[in-house]
Design a protein around this motif. Sequence first.
Motif, PDB file in Angstrom:
ATOM      1  N   MET A 242      99.009 111.156  37.276  1.00 55.46           N
ATOM      2  CA  MET A 242      99.755 109.902  37.446  1.00 55.46           C
ATOM      3  C   MET A 242     100.261 109.435  36.082  1.00 55.46           C
ATOM      4  O   MET A 242     101.387 108.942  35.972  1.00 55.46           O
ATOM      5  CB  MET A 242      98.838 108.844  38.071  1.00 55.46           C
ATOM      6  N   GLY A 243      99.421 109.608  35.056  1.00 55.64           N
ATOM      7  CA  GLY A 243      99.808 109.222  33.701  1.00 55.64           C
ATOM      8  C   GLY A 243     101.091 109.903  33.263  1.00 55.64           C
ATOM      9  O   GLY A 243     101.984 109.275  32.706  1.00 55.64           O
ATOM     10  N   ARG A 244     101.210 111.202  33.563  1.00 54.98           N
ATOM     11  CA  ARG A 244     102.425 111.940  33.206  1.00 54.98           C
ATOM     12  C   ARG A 244     103.667 111.306  33.816  1.00 54.98           C
ATOM     13  O   ARG A 244     104.691 111.143  33.158  1.00 54.98           O
ATOM     14  CB  ARG A 244     102.291 113.370  33.738  1.00 54.98           C
ATOM     15  N   ARG A 245     103.546 110.942  35.093  1.00 52.62           N
ATOM     16  CA  ARG A 245     104.688 110.312  35.761  1.00 52.62           C
ATOM     17  C   ARG A 245     105.011 108.962  35.147  1.00 52.62           C
ATOM     18  O   ARG A 245     106.168 108.596  34.986  1.00 52.62           O
ATOM     19  CB  ARG A 245     104.358 110.092  37.243  1.00 52.62           C
ATOM     20  N   LEU A 246     103.957 108.195  34.848  1.00 50.54           N
ATOM     21  CA  LEU A 246     104.170 106.850  34.308  1.00 50.54           C
ATOM     22  C   LEU A 246     104.804 106.929  32.918  1.00 50.54           C
ATOM     23  O   LEU A 246     105.642 106.099  32.568  1.00 50.54           O
ATOM     24  CB  LEU A 246     102.835 106.091  34.234  1.00 50.54           C
ATOM     25  N   ILE A 247     104.422 107.935  32.137  1.00 51.91           N
ATOM     26  CA  ILE A 247     105.001 108.095  30.802  1.00 51.91           C
ATOM     27  C   ILE A 247     106.494 108.400  30.935  1.00 51.91           C
ATOM     28  O   ILE A 247     107.324 107.800  30.262  1.00 51.91           O
ATOM     29  CB  ILE A 247     104.280 109.228  30.031  1.00 51.91           C
ATOM     30  N   ALA A 248     106.830 109.318  31.849  1.00 51.58           N
ATOM     31  CA  ALA A 248     108.235 109.681  32.055  1.00 51.58           C
ATOM     32  C   ALA A 248     109.040 108.477  32.527  1.00 51.58           C
ATOM     33  O   ALA A 248     110.207 108.319  32.173  1.00 51.58           O
ATOM     34  CB  ALA A 248     108.341 110.822  33.061  1.00 51.58           C
ATOM     35  N   ALA A 249     108.406 107.622  33.328  1.00 55.54           N
ATOM     36  CA  ALA A 249     109.098 106.445  33.886  1.00 55.54           C
ATOM     37  C   ALA A 249     109.062 105.267  32.917  1.00 55.54           C
ATOM     38  O   ALA A 249     109.616 104.211  33.206  1.00 55.54           O
ATOM     39  CB  ALA A 249     108.452 106.052  35.211  1.00 55.54           C
ATOM     40  N   ARG A 250     108.420 105.465  31.777  1.00 50.37           N
ATOM     41  CA  ARG A 250     108.242 104.389  30.791  1.00 50.37           C
ATOM     42  C   ARG A 250     107.674 103.142  31.448  1.00 50.37           C
ATOM     43  O   ARG A 250     108.128 102.016  31.233  1.00 50.37           O
ATOM     44  CB  ARG A 250     109.554 104.058  30.089  1.00 50.37           C
ATOM     45  N   ALA A 251     106.671 103.361  32.260  1.00 49.69           N
ATOM     46  CA  ALA A 251     106.093 102.275  33.061  1.00 49.69           C
ATOM     47  C   ALA A 251     105.273 101.325  32.190  1.00 49.69           C
ATOM     48  O   ALA A 251     104.671 101.726  31.193  1.00 49.69           O
ATOM     49  CB  ALA A 251     105.215 102.867  34.152  1.00 49.69           C
ATOM     50  N   ARG A 252     105.269 100.076  32.633  1.00 49.31           N
ATOM     51  CA  ARG A 252     104.397  99.072  32.020  1.00 49.31           C
ATOM     52  C   ARG A 252     103.292  98.766  33.014  1.00 49.31           C
ATOM     53  O   ARG A 252     103.571  98.443  34.162  1.00 49.31           O
ATOM     54  CB  ARG A 252     105.158  97.769  31.767  1.00 49.31           C
ATOM     55  N   VAL A 253     102.059  98.888  32.574  1.00 48.06           N
ATOM     56  CA  VAL A 253     100.925  98.516  33.425  1.00 48.06           C
ATOM     57  C   VAL A 253     100.006  97.657  32.568  1.00 48.06           C
ATOM     58  O   VAL A 253      99.720  98.008  31.418  1.00 48.06           O
ATOM     59  CB  VAL A 253     100.166  99.769  33.939  1.00 48.06           C
ATOM     60  N   ALA A 254      99.557  96.554  33.127  1.00 50.51           N
ATOM     61  CA  ALA A 254      98.682  95.656  32.367  1.00 50.51           C
ATOM     62  C   ALA A 254      97.395  96.394  32.001  1.00 50.51           C
ATOM     63  O   ALA A 254      96.838  97.097  32.840  1.00 50.51           O
ATOM     64  CB  ALA A 254      98.371  94.419  33.189  1.00 50.51           C
ATOM     65  N   PRO A 255      96.925  96.220  30.764  1.00 50.77           N
ATOM     66  CA  PRO A 255      95.713  96.935  30.329  1.00 50.77           C
ATOM     67  C   PRO A 255      94.525  96.707  31.260  1.00 50.77           C
ATOM     68  O   PRO A 255      93.764  97.644  31.536  1.00 50.77           O
ATOM     69  CB  PRO A 255      95.435  96.340  28.940  1.00 50.77           C
TER      70      PRO A 255
ATOM     71  N   ALA B 165     102.380 105.280  26.765  1.00 54.25           N
ATOM     72  CA  ALA B 165     102.948 106.309  25.889  1.00 54.25           C
ATOM     73  C   ALA B 165     102.202 107.628  25.999  1.00 54.25           C
ATOM     74  O   ALA B 165     102.783 108.691  25.774  1.00 54.25           O
ATOM     75  CB  ALA B 165     102.919 105.826  24.438  1.00 54.25           C
ATOM     76  N   ALA B 166     100.913 107.570  26.327  1.00 54.98           N
ATOM     77  CA  ALA B 166     100.135 108.808  26.409  1.00 54.98           C
ATOM     78  C   ALA B 166      98.877 108.569  27.232  1.00 54.98           C
ATOM     79  O   ALA B 166      98.424 107.433  27.394  1.00 54.98           O
ATOM     80  CB  ALA B 166      99.751 109.295  25.013  1.00 54.98           C
ATOM     81  N   VAL B 167      98.340 109.672  27.771  1.00 55.52           N
ATOM     82  CA  VAL B 167      97.053 109.615  28.454  1.00 55.52           C
ATOM     83  C   VAL B 167      96.242 110.826  28.015  1.00 55.52           C
ATOM     84  O   VAL B 167      96.780 111.927  27.861  1.00 55.52           O
ATOM     85  CB  VAL B 167      97.207 109.566  29.996  1.00 55.52           C
ATOM     86  N   GLU B 168      94.969 110.588  27.757  1.00 57.49           N
ATOM     87  CA  GLU B 168      94.042 111.665  27.391  1.00 57.49           C
ATOM     88  C   GLU B 168      92.933 111.605  28.430  1.00 57.49           C
ATOM     89  O   GLU B 168      92.189 110.638  28.485  1.00 57.49           O
ATOM     90  CB  GLU B 168      93.491 111.418  25.983  1.00 57.49           C
TER      91      GLU B 168
END
Lengths: 412, 106
Positions: A384-397, A371-374
């Motif tokens: 990369m975080g921006r792209r993943l947020i737009a893609a609603r990506a799921r990445v294991a913690p 949902a967000a990256v700081e």
Amino acid sequence: MTRWENAMGDSVVIVGAGQAASQLAASLRGESYQGNITIVGDEPYIPYQRPPLSKAFLAGELARERLFIKPEEFYTEAKCTLRLNTVAMAIDRARKTLKLSDGSELTYSKLVLATGARVRKLPLPGADLPGCFYLRGIADVERLQEFFKPDKRLTIIGAGYIGLEVAAVAVKRGVKVSVIEALPRVMARAASPAISAFYEDEHRRSGVDLRCYVRTESIAQSGGALAVNTSSGIVPADFVLIGIGIVPNVELATAAGLDEDNGIVVDQFAQTSDPSISAIGDCTNHPCAYAPTGRIRLESVQNAIDQAKHAALSMCGKAKAYNEVPWFWSDQYDLKLQIAGLGAPEDQIVLRGQPASRSFAAFRLRDGVIAAVEAVNAAPEYMMGRRLIAARARVAPERLADKAIPMKEIVQ
Amino acid sequence: MAKIKYIEHNGKEHVVEVKSGMSVMEGAVKALVPGIDADCGGACACATCHVYVDAAWLTKLEPMQEMEKTMLDFAEGVEGNSRLSCQIKVSDTLDGFTVRMPKSQH
């Protein structure tokens, strides 16, 4: 020079002369809009960037003319009339006119409210004493700079972006800085606890007297100086900067009967409740798929620019729903904080990298989705975080936390 | 002061005199050269001032800082000669410097 043919007598009037207004004028001409464009601004300046005000401009590293978003010739060439030093007084929706402070009237086919925001005033005794400052415009910074001398004591009320950026500039100049924050941590509204803790350490290490969870009670004159009374005692100061947020300029809109709810309410096309009136930038409450509640009011350059672009498309018959990932940045010392997306209290927070390395990031997961990256000095995580947020990506913690896996390969 | 040549994606050329100390990005924006957005105003925070630098000039520029390198690494259409124009400072030695703009900054 391009000639603008205005056969239809169309006229766009923009209230406000900031980032959003400037972008809207540029985007309208970019989309070959042929009508008249007028920008009404209450400051004496052509549209300028606000982010450097609390950073390089305050530090004296950026001359005033480098703040201007576009040169004055841009507005001449684009046939965009600037009405500066002018306040928009009232909208007559039935007649489609805007009344100005000089008594004149502008007729619009489309009115765009880019009225921005103003500083939130500290509602405490003494907050209006000489030596107490706020920071929103060029004039504010120029007044503040006169006090920026070695060994002067500055007390900053509020540890948000403005307060902390000013603190960083001031200590570098030899000013003795105290920061008082009512909440338990700095940047509590914008960042995760780990980011706050890191910045608290950085400021203290640089010599800032930072006091969190401390309530300011009043400001008083004391000898030739000021005394800030707080729940943890008296903090003496030669000058005080109050940075406790901004409030949207909605009064023009509400007086005209437009819907308002912590900002002028608009749809995904920047349209208000009146089809002839749009609103863009800091003053709007707009739909946002990245906001936990589905709507938000943002205070950012990104929102000003992107909402202006979408408003222009809509006005030129190419309507496209505004749904960009919000992004923000802050410069303090040699640290660049870059944030994308919007956090919520229930987010799972995953740290990537060690704060001690001064390059790390906090990812926020909501129901497993990024949902967000700081990111602190961590551009790969941010980009990369921006792209993943737009893609609603799921990445294991555990993958996100593993620095051995490059960001480009983080998605399986 | 240096003469900088900006070439749009469609081939249109603009030669601009840019003051020393300004960035290559600022030189374009001030001269109304299209193709460089610079949303963040030169803070190396957005990667929307991406340009391609003529090969002959690459080695004459100050080396990239880590932040620019990594921002570029994730931008669209990046090539070996990509730079963020807000991070290239203009000096007299840059006279004749040439950059080409990508198709889009987003």
